[in-house]
Design a protein around this motif. Structure first.
Motif, short mmCIF file in Angstrom:
data_model
loop_
_atom_site.label_atom_id
_atom_site.label_comp_id
_atom_site.label_asym_id
_atom_site.label_seq_id
_atom_site.Cartn_x
_atom_site.Cartn_y
_atom_site.Cartn_z
N ASP A 86 0.83 -1.22 0.00
CA ASP A 86 0.00 0.00 0.00
C ASP A 86 0.86 1.26 0.00
O ASP A 86 0.59 2.21 -0.75
N ALA A 87 1.90 1.28 0.86
CA ALA A 87 2.76 2.46 0.95
C ALA A 87 3.47 2.71 -0.37
O ALA A 87 3.57 3.85 -0.86
N GLN A 88 3.97 1.62 -0.99
CA GLN A 88 4.64 1.75 -2.30
C GLN A 88 3.67 2.26 -3.34
O GLN A 88 3.99 3.16 -4.12
N HIS A 89 2.47 1.71 -3.34
CA HIS A 89 1.49 2.06 -4.35
C HIS A 89 1.12 3.55 -4.23
O HIS A 89 1.06 4.27 -5.23
N THR A 90 0.91 4.03 -2.98
CA THR A 90 0.58 5.44 -2.76
C THR A 90 1.68 6.33 -3.33
O THR A 90 1.42 7.31 -4.03
N GLU A 91 2.93 5.96 -3.04
CA GLU A 91 4.07 6.78 -3.49
C GLU A 91 4.18 6.79 -5.03
O GLU A 91 4.35 7.83 -5.64
N SER A 92 4.05 5.61 -5.64
CA SER A 92 4.20 5.52 -7.09
C SER A 92 3.04 6.21 -7.80
O SER A 92 3.24 6.93 -8.78
N VAL A 93 1.82 6.00 -7.30
CA VAL A 93 0.66 6.59 -7.96
C VAL A 93 0.70 8.11 -7.88
O VAL A 93 0.29 8.80 -8.82
N ARG B 272 13.40 5.02 -11.13
CA ARG B 272 14.18 5.76 -10.13
C ARG B 272 13.72 5.38 -8.72
O ARG B 272 14.54 5.08 -7.84
N GLN B 273 12.40 5.34 -8.51
CA GLN B 273 11.88 4.96 -7.19
C GLN B 273 12.34 3.54 -6.82
O GLN B 273 12.71 3.28 -5.67
N LEU B 274 12.34 2.63 -7.80
CA LEU B 274 12.77 1.25 -7.53
C LEU B 274 14.23 1.20 -7.10
O LEU B 274 14.61 0.38 -6.27
N VAL C 76 9.55 1.14 -2.06
CA VAL C 76 9.06 0.88 -3.42
C VAL C 76 9.59 -0.45 -3.95
O VAL C 76 8.83 -1.28 -4.45
N SER C 77 10.90 -0.70 -3.81
CA SER C 77 11.42 -1.95 -4.35
C SER C 77 10.84 -3.14 -3.60
O SER C 77 10.47 -4.15 -4.21
N ALA C 78 10.71 -3.04 -2.27
CA ALA C 78 10.11 -4.14 -1.50
C ALA C 78 8.65 -4.33 -1.90
O ALA C 78 8.18 -5.47 -2.08
N GLY C 79 7.91 -3.23 -2.05
CA GLY C 79 6.48 -3.32 -2.41
C GLY C 79 6.27 -3.96 -3.77
O GLY C 79 5.38 -4.81 -3.94
N VAL C 80 7.11 -3.59 -4.74
CA VAL C 80 6.95 -4.14 -6.09
C VAL C 80 7.30 -5.63 -6.09
O VAL C 80 6.61 -6.45 -6.69
N LEU D 136 -4.17 -2.92 -11.59
CA LEU D 136 -5.37 -2.32 -12.17
C LEU D 136 -5.29 -0.79 -12.14
O LEU D 136 -5.66 -0.13 -13.11
N ASP D 137 -4.75 -0.23 -11.03
CA ASP D 137 -4.60 1.23 -10.96
C ASP D 137 -3.60 1.73 -12.00
O ASP D 137 -3.80 2.78 -12.62
#
Lengths: 217, 217
Positions: free
Chosen positions: B62-69, B95-97, B103-107, B125-126
């Motif tokens: 969720d935290a990764q998704h919020t940041e990337s989106v 860059r985030q990855l 981000v890298s852990a979330g992905v 989906l997002d």
């Protein structure tokens, strides 16, 4: 001799059991006790063949890789035109991923194996090399535009296939993978096909997908 | 109030610690004891905030998704042309990855999460929905050919990016990801760009990659 055959059968049963257990629970969450239960062998037999969980994972990756690469080899040996072979192999790998537990477990382990002490890059490097051969043959056939960066195209087709199967796995458990591959090729062909061959080749992905469905036993 | 702030800080520290531990050992092989050690909190504090390892993984996703989106949102709100935004967001995610452990852990967890009881398809989906918006804007701008299947293109860009980062991770620990993205876009643009805009847009990927390197702090 019979003893050696028995040992090979046990080893194969362990690999199948481990693939099933890893696919069900994920690699990290599976214990060796669960593997020996799934394989129907004792823990002693398991340790006789594999000295760690990682060794088991690497054996699954190797078995998957051998199976997948032999499909690519067959297309190369049968003189299938390069571009058609490149498109066909992606649908064949998709079929293996759907139908063959060793293949789906092996491909998932390859992605999860970033933390392994054994490097697993060989799978990707071999696929990139095979795709290079298909693209080069496609150029020789006159189907692929000769200005294409062969290495870059081979690398991207390998990566794109990887991503299509991962996303298809998460969203539909690979139920939509053929349709997603056809979309992939529809978007990729304009960057690959020689302009004078466009009219003949623009519906190649749909044709390959249809032929494969028709050929299903 | 200070107590609530302290609780939020503890929660954030646990998420950071868990991301670091999962990235180092893989999700399945990490114990909650290792997470509490990495986060510098007691096991009691850990269980107060998260009742399972999966709940922790979902919080990281969720935290990764919020940041990337939010990076995608910014491009949409700043009226960046659709095709340029679509290309740019892939370099920004790369860059985030590279730079951001969450981000890298979330992905990685999103890819490994096929066995989770919580569905994680929302991330894909997002992203597919965001890419659709970029492609549609690109058509309105006259940059993207209007006959393109918007949904198929959005799905494939999402999948292709996923595959490029996975393969780059395995082969070079993401050291070559920018170069691989430029190759991806070079192959994809002929299938997306309107013929009359080709001369202006054919080197868009190299331009975006160069500008991003120049803008680095």
């Amino acid at each position: 001799m019979p003893q050696q055959i028995r040992a090979q059968e046990t080893r194969a049963a362990i690999i199948r059991g481990a693939a099933a257990a890893f696919e069900q629970r994920g690699y990290g969450s599976t214990s060796l006790a669960q593997v020996s239960a799934a394989a129907g062998v004792t823990k002693g037999a398991l340790y006789f063949h594999f000295d760690s969980k990682e060794a088991l994972a690497v054996a699954i990756i190797d078995a998957q890789h051998t199976e997948s690469v032999s499909a690519g080899r067959e297309l190369l040996d049968n003189n299938v035109p390069g571009l058609r072979a490149l498109v066909s192999i992606t649908y064949e790998l998709a079929r293996q991923l759907r139908d063959d537990l060793i293949v789906s477990a092996g491909v998932r382990l390859t992605i999860e194996a970033v933390n392994f002490s054994t490097p697993v890059s060989a799978s990707y490097l071999d696929w990139i090399a095979a795709c290079e051969e298909f693209v080069r043959r496609g150029i020789a056939d006159g189907d692929v535009v000769p200005t294409v960066d062969v290495r870059a195209a081979a690398r991207f087709v390998t990566a794109a296939f990887t991503g299509v199967q991962v996303v298809s796995d998460v969203l539909t458990r690979r139920g939509d993978i053929d349709q997603r591959l056809t979309e992939m090729w529809t978007l990729l062909l304009p960057g690959l096909v020689a302009p004078e061959r466009w009219d003949d080749l623009k519906d190649l992905p749909e044709r390959v997908q249809r032929e494969r469905v028709a050929a299903r036993p």
